[in-house]
Design an enzyme around this catalytic site. Sequence first.
Site, mmCIF file in Angstrom:
data_model
loop_
_atom_site.group_PDB
_atom_site.id
_atom_site.type_symbol
_atom_site.label_atom_id
_atom_site.label_comp_id
_atom_site.label_asym_id
_atom_site.label_seq_id
_atom_site.Cartn_x
_atom_site.Cartn_y
_atom_site.Cartn_z
ATOM 1 N N GLY A 39 43.897 23.554 -10.099
ATOM 2 C CA GLY A 39 43.960 24.705 -10.993
ATOM 3 C C GLY A 39 42.675 25.492 -10.829
ATOM 4 O O GLY A 39 41.585 24.908 -10.797
ATOM 5 N N ASN A 43 38.982 23.844 -11.122
ATOM 6 C CA ASN A 43 38.184 23.791 -9.891
ATOM 7 C C ASN A 43 36.824 24.479 -10.105
ATOM 8 O O ASN A 43 35.773 23.982 -9.684
ATOM 9 C CB ASN A 43 38.910 24.491 -8.736
ATOM 10 C CG ASN A 43 40.230 23.816 -8.380
ATOM 11 O OD1 ASN A 43 40.443 22.657 -8.699
ATOM 12 N ND2 ASN A 43 41.115 24.559 -7.719
ATOM 13 N N ASN A 176 38.690 38.382 -3.206
ATOM 14 C CA ASN A 176 38.667 38.294 -1.749
ATOM 15 C C ASN A 176 39.070 39.661 -1.173
ATOM 16 O O ASN A 176 39.319 40.620 -1.918
ATOM 17 C CB ASN A 176 39.523 37.134 -1.226
ATOM 18 C CG ASN A 176 41.015 37.350 -1.460
ATOM 19 O OD1 ASN A 176 41.485 38.480 -1.611
ATOM 20 N ND2 ASN A 176 41.762 36.274 -1.482
ATOM 21 N N THR A 200 34.718 38.266 -0.999
ATOM 22 C CA THR A 200 34.658 37.101 -0.117
ATOM 23 C C THR A 200 35.648 37.294 1.037
ATOM 24 O O THR A 200 36.744 37.797 0.842
ATOM 25 C CB THR A 200 34.976 35.803 -0.888
ATOM 26 O OG1 THR A 200 36.275 35.917 -1.489
ATOM 27 C CG2 THR A 200 33.946 35.544 -1.979
ATOM 28 N N GLY A 202 36.262 34.670 3.526
ATOM 29 C CA GLY A 202 36.487 33.391 4.205
ATOM 30 C C GLY A 202 35.433 33.129 5.266
ATOM 31 O O GLY A 202 34.226 33.236 5.010
ATOM 32 N N ASP A 226 40.782 21.643 4.775
ATOM 33 C CA ASP A 226 41.635 22.098 3.665
ATOM 34 C C ASP A 226 40.864 23.169 2.890
ATOM 35 O O ASP A 226 39.854 22.860 2.245
ATOM 36 C CB ASP A 226 41.981 20.900 2.754
ATOM 37 C CG ASP A 226 42.898 21.282 1.592
ATOM 38 O OD1 ASP A 226 43.233 22.474 1.458
ATOM 39 O OD2 ASP A 226 43.254 20.369 0.824
ATOM 40 N N ASP A 232 37.483 29.140 -5.490
ATOM 41 C CA ASP A 232 37.127 28.651 -6.822
ATOM 42 C C ASP A 232 35.733 28.024 -6.796
ATOM 43 O O ASP A 232 34.923 28.227 -7.712
ATOM 44 C CB ASP A 232 38.132 27.604 -7.305
ATOM 45 C CG ASP A 232 39.560 28.119 -7.240
ATOM 46 O OD1 ASP A 232 39.765 29.338 -7.378
ATOM 47 O OD2 ASP A 232 40.468 27.292 -7.039
ATOM 48 N N SER A 262 33.200 22.725 0.636
ATOM 49 C CA SER A 262 34.428 22.285 -0.060
ATOM 50 C C SER A 262 35.622 22.240 0.891
ATOM 51 O O SER A 262 36.572 21.504 0.645
ATOM 52 C CB SER A 262 34.737 23.201 -1.249
ATOM 53 O OG SER A 262 35.312 24.417 -0.819
ATOM 54 N N GLY A 267 41.977 18.300 -0.832
ATOM 55 C CA GLY A 267 42.137 18.437 -2.275
ATOM 56 C C GLY A 267 41.232 19.513 -2.838
ATOM 57 O O GLY A 267 40.319 20.010 -2.163
HETATM 58 O O1 RIB Z 1 42.769 27.995 -5.819
HETATM 59 C C1 RIB Z 1 43.389 26.764 -5.599
HETATM 60 C C2 RIB Z 1 44.185 26.361 -6.793
HETATM 61 O O2 RIB Z 1 45.245 27.286 -6.969
HETATM 62 C C3 RIB Z 1 44.857 25.012 -6.676
HETATM 63 O O3 RIB Z 1 44.066 23.951 -7.129
HETATM 64 C C4 RIB Z 1 46.152 25.204 -7.449
HETATM 65 O O4 RIB Z 1 46.239 24.433 -8.606
HETATM 66 C C5 RIB Z 1 46.249 26.684 -7.757
HETATM 67 O O5 RIB Z 1 45.925 26.975 -9.062
#
Ligand code: RIB
Length: 287
Positions: A39, A43, A176, A200, A202, A226, A232, A262, A267
Site C-alpha cells: 500500500g 510503504n 513521476n 521522478t 525512474g 522488483d 513510495d 528498494s 516486495g
Molecule cells: O506503489 C506500490 C504499491 O501500490 C503496492 O504496495 C500496492 O499495494 C499498491 O498500493
Amino acid sequence: MFDVCVVGSANLDLVATVNRLPAPGETVPGSTYAEYPGGKGLNQAVAAARSGAATAFVGAVGSDGAGTALLEVMRSDGIDISGVAVASVPSGRALIFVSAEGENSIVVVAGANDTVEATVPPSATVVLAQLEVPVDTIEYAFRAAKAAGATTVLNPAPVKPLPDSLLALCDVLTPNEHEVELLGGVDRLRSLGAAAVIVTRGAEGAELHTSSGVAYIAAHPVVPVDTTGAGDCFSGALCARLAAGDDMLGALRYASVAAALSTTQPGAVPSMPPRAAVLLALSLSEE
Ligand code: RIB
C-alpha cells in the site's frame, strides 16, 4: 510531535512473478507467488521510519487477518497507529505481477482504504499523502496540517484529476513523469502554490523544480529485481530527511539512493532500506 505523519493506504500485496507481463486476454505462467505488506501509504510510512523519522500513520485496515498483519507490521517498525481505524470491511488488497526485468502491473482493490475519514492528523513536521484514500480526506488533513505549521507533501499516485483547492495546499509534490503531465505540468503545479515539484523518472533520475530553477539528480545505479514501491520509498525517505532539517537537494539525494536500493529486494514494505544501508551507498557513491 512526530517528524512525519503519513495519511494513506495499507494493502496486502498478492504478488506473482512472471517472465513477461500478460497482454489483455492472455494467460501467462507464473514463476513464484508471495504475499507482502504494502500500500502506498504504508510503504511511505515504513520508508520514513527506517530513514530515522518518528512516524505516525493515519489510515484504515479491515477487520480480517490481513488487517491484523498490517497493524503488526506498523508496530514492528515503530510507527504510531493511534490514527489507524479498523473498519468492518476487508483490508485493501493489491494484485501485482512482476516481470523478469523488475517492472510491474498492479490492480488495487481499496477495501478499508476507502473508509479513511477526514481527521486532523497528529502533530508532525511533515505530513505526506498519496491518492489511495479519499481526496476529501487528504484535503482536510492538509488544511489542518498547514494551519498547524507543517510542511505538506503530496505524492500524486495513482494519478487522477485533483481539485485546485487540494493542489493549493501542497508545499511539495513528487509526481513521476506521467503523473506530472496528467496534472497539467510543472508550471501549473508551481503556479497553484507548490514551492517544489520533484519529477521522478525512474532509472533516468529526478528533477527538482523550484523558484531557483531546475536541478537534476542522477539515479543511483543498481540491478533491479522488483520496482514495486520505489516511488513510495522515495517520498517517504524524502520526508524523513526534510523533517530532519536537510535542504531539498540533500533530502533528494538521500531519497534517490533509498529508492534505488528498494528495487534490489522483492516486495514493497520488506524492500524499504534502513538508514545505515542508504548512508553506506551514499558514501560509496561519493568516493
Ligand atoms: O506503489 C506500490 C504499491 O501500490 C503496492 O504496495 C500496492 O499495494 C499498491 O498500493
